[in-house]
Design a protein around this motif. Structure first.
Motif, short mmCIF file in Angstrom:
data_model
loop_
_atom_site.label_atom_id
_atom_site.label_comp_id
_atom_site.label_asym_id
_atom_site.label_seq_id
_atom_site.Cartn_x
_atom_site.Cartn_y
_atom_site.Cartn_z
N ASP A 223 20.97 -5.74 -6.56
CA ASP A 223 22.37 -5.46 -6.22
C ASP A 223 23.22 -5.42 -7.49
O ASP A 223 24.10 -4.56 -7.64
CB ASP A 223 22.91 -6.54 -5.27
N GLY A 224 22.97 -6.37 -8.38
CA GLY A 224 23.72 -6.40 -9.63
C GLY A 224 23.48 -5.18 -10.48
O GLY A 224 24.40 -4.64 -11.13
N LYS A 225 22.25 -4.69 -10.47
CA LYS A 225 21.90 -3.51 -11.25
C LYS A 225 22.70 -2.30 -10.77
O LYS A 225 23.17 -1.48 -11.57
CB LYS A 225 20.40 -3.25 -11.12
N GLU A 226 22.87 -2.19 -9.46
CA GLU A 226 23.62 -1.07 -8.90
C GLU A 226 25.10 -1.18 -9.28
O GLU A 226 25.75 -0.17 -9.60
CB GLU A 226 23.47 -1.04 -7.38
N VAL A 227 25.64 -2.40 -9.26
CA VAL A 227 27.04 -2.59 -9.64
C VAL A 227 27.27 -2.12 -11.07
O VAL A 227 28.21 -1.37 -11.37
CB VAL A 227 27.44 -4.08 -9.51
N PHE A 228 26.39 -2.53 -11.95
CA PHE A 228 26.60 -2.20 -13.35
C PHE A 228 26.23 -0.76 -13.67
O PHE A 228 26.64 -0.23 -14.70
CB PHE A 228 25.86 -3.20 -14.23
N ARG A 229 25.47 -0.11 -12.79
CA ARG A 229 25.26 1.32 -12.94
C ARG A 229 26.61 2.04 -12.77
O ARG A 229 26.92 2.99 -13.50
CB ARG A 229 24.25 1.84 -11.91
N LEU A 230 27.39 1.56 -11.80
CA LEU A 230 28.72 2.14 -11.59
C LEU A 230 29.62 1.89 -12.79
O LEU A 230 30.37 2.77 -13.23
CB LEU A 230 29.36 1.53 -10.33
N GLN A 231 29.55 0.68 -13.35
CA GLN A 231 30.41 0.37 -14.50
C GLN A 231 29.98 1.18 -15.73
O GLN A 231 30.81 1.55 -16.56
CB GLN A 231 30.43 -1.12 -14.81
N SER A 232 28.69 1.45 -15.85
CA SER A 232 28.22 2.29 -16.96
C SER A 232 28.83 3.69 -16.85
O SER A 232 29.17 4.31 -17.86
CB SER A 232 26.70 2.38 -16.96
#
Length: 544
Positions: A223-232
């Motif tokens: 879940d965290g990986k997906e969040v930070f994909r958005l922030q990238s």
């Protein structure tokens, strides 16, 4: 009716008159008074131009410098902070420049830097970042001020104590090993077995992976990986915007890029809030009342546990309580954004420039490798016991951050009229601390200031230069970067694992082009030629 109309016209004209007087005061009268004020104190600078200040000249100087080919040298100040380098030669180390009608005093004297960051830090506040950067860094430690910043710092700082961070070593090691094993599987590009890898791109991916694992742990990693994909994606859009001519209010225009950026920001906040609520619910499960035992070895769990111990977090609370004292779920959302933005970019840039330096200086690369093989072996990931023994790598990282600091400058703002050394500083004046210039100053570092010499840090940071304020890659004083221990821990593990498995040199396609886009980065990437080492290399080294 005529009298009413006449009075209305008079009121409108008076309002316009007052507005024009105020505008005249802002863009003409006050700048002239401030120029005269500093002139009486012996401080000069390029002349103020109405509305634009010195921005046009600055851009022209920087564009000219960046267009010139850069030799393979560490003397990067004339290219990276070209406007400072140019005007310092004319006006001296302390001079006045203008960003529009806002005065900005360049300060490179370490004694004045001590006052700004330490002895009189309460007089100077952090400069507000560009709105695009603020959206990325969140409304957390990076941007907060006053009591709320102090409250957040007290709660979060223990999370980043080295003893707490050692629990993250296995997760960091796993991510690094996965990265280098991918490198080992890539096809060689020459008969010598070398393969070219752009480490700038790879380290950004790695540090994003590590900060995700460190922040969210195993249970919420995906879940965290997906969040930070958005922030990238947000970071990419911000970079695109910085490459354009920015106009006041540009971010409010109904462009496709702006609309997408706002949507991504909402999605990031919403997803982070859900993750925090999930972690909080897990901590509150029956039979898990001890905050030390009810969270994993991840930063999010530690933040929640710390806020629980201080009795300041309540997921459903409002803004009651003492001013700045409450640490809400929304606050943790903002801090998570800040950790990812700062942790990913700062650490990846530090790793990139350190790898470039070691590729350029094979003698120090061999010295670092010998140390790693001695203390960690030829394949084992460094442990919490071996990490602190990597003294040569610590020296190399410090020298890398001296020559290529992630942030090339810092800005503070005088909250009220203040004295700085012998200078009288008017309220609202911004202070520009050119970190790169301080790090390259021969008066502080010796005649080899622009040369790579990690040995200068052999006796520690405090004795490396002629003044203790000469080294500030993570800032100084109360606002020193809270995540510096994590950045250095991660960098040591990454370098150790790479040195165990590869020797490397600059790729023939490498073009030395340090540039600034929020942070110092290689404009044309950092292609490095890696050659795998035989597993027995370490045993031979230790027995020699």
């Amino acid at each position: 009716m005529g009298e009413v109309f006449f009075l209305w016209v008079v009121v409108v004209l008076m309002g316009l008159g007052v507005g024009l007087v105020k505008a005249w005061a802002v863009v003409w009268w006050r700048p002239r008074m401030i120029e005269a004020h500093f002139g009486k104190q012996g401080v000069r600078g390029p002349p103020y131009r109405p509305f634009v200040g010195n921005v046009r000249e600055m851009v022209s100087i920087m564009l000219h410098a960046s267009a010139l080919p850069m030799p393979l040298s560490h003397n990067i100040l004339p290219r990276v902070l070209s406007f400072y380098h140019h005007w310092k030669k004319i006006y001296g180390g302390t001079f006045l420049i203008w960003f529009g009608p806002t005065p900005r005093l360049a300060v490179a004297d370490p004694e004045l830097i001590r006052e700004i960051f330490f002895s009189k830090s309460e007089l100077y506040e952090k400069y507000e970042s560009d709105p695009l950067v603020r959206q990325l860094e969140g409304n957390g430690l990076l941007s907060l001020k006053g009591e709320k910043w102090a409250a957040h710092r007290r709660i979060i700082a223990p999370t980043f104590h080295m003893e707490n961070l050692k629990a993250l070593i296995p997760a960091i090691g796993q991510a690094v090993v996965q990265m280098v094993e991918e490198w080992e599987r890539e096809s060689p590009e020459s008969d010598s077995g070398e393969r070219d890898i752009d480490v700038s791109d790879r380290f950004q991916r790695l540090t994003g992976e590590v900060i995700t694992r460190s922040l969210f742990g195993a249970s919420s990693y995906e879940d965290g990986k997906e969040v930070f994909r958005l922030q990238s994606q947000q970071m990419t859009f911000a970079a695109e915007s910085f490459n354009k001519v920015m106009l006041p209010g540009y971010r409010f225009l109904p462009t496709k890029l702006n609309a997408l950026s706002r949507r991504l920001n909402r999605d990031v906040k919403k997803s982070l809030a859900a993750l925090i609520q999930k972690k909080y619910a897990a901590i509150k499960q029956p039979g898990r009342n001890d905050p030390e035992l009810s969270q994993e070895d991840d930063l999010l769990g530690r933040m929640i546990a710390a806020s629980e111990r201080s009795a300041t977090l309540s997921p459903d609370s409002g803004n009651g309580g003492a001013a700045g004292a409450r640490f809400t779920a929304d606050d943790i959302v903002e801090e998570c954004k800040a950790f990812f933005f700062a942790g990913k970019q700062t650490t990846s840039n530090m790793l990139t420039w350190t790898t470039v330096l070691l590729a350029m200086h094979p003698d120090w690369q061999e010295a670092a490798r010998a140390e790693v093989l001695q203390h960690c072996g030829s394949r084992a990931v460094p442990t919490k016991d071996s990490i602190h023994k990597l003294k040569t790598i610590s020296m190399i990282l410090n020298e890398s951050m001296r020559l290529y600091p992630p942030a090339v400058a810092a800005i503070r703002r005088a909250k009220s009229d203040a004295m700085l050394g012998g200078y009288r500083i008017p309220a609202g004046t911004e202070l520009l601390i050119p970190i790169l210039a301080v790090h390259h100053d021969p008066r502080l570092w010796g005649n080899d200031a622009t040369e790579f010499n990690p040995g200068r840090f052999a006796d520690g940071v405090a004795r490396a230069a002629k003044h203790p304020m000469a080294f500030l890659p993570f800032g100084l004083g109360p606002r020193t970067c809270v995540g510096q221990n994590l950045a250095l821990l991660q960098a040591k593990i990454v370098l150790a694992v790479i040195l165990q498995r590869f020797s490397f040199r600059l790729s023939p396609s490498y073009r030395h082009s340090p540039s600034v886009l929020m942070l110092l980065y290689p404009q044309h990437g950092a292609p490095i030629s890696f050659k795998p080492l035989e597993p027995s290399h370490g045993s031979r080294r230790r027995s020699s």
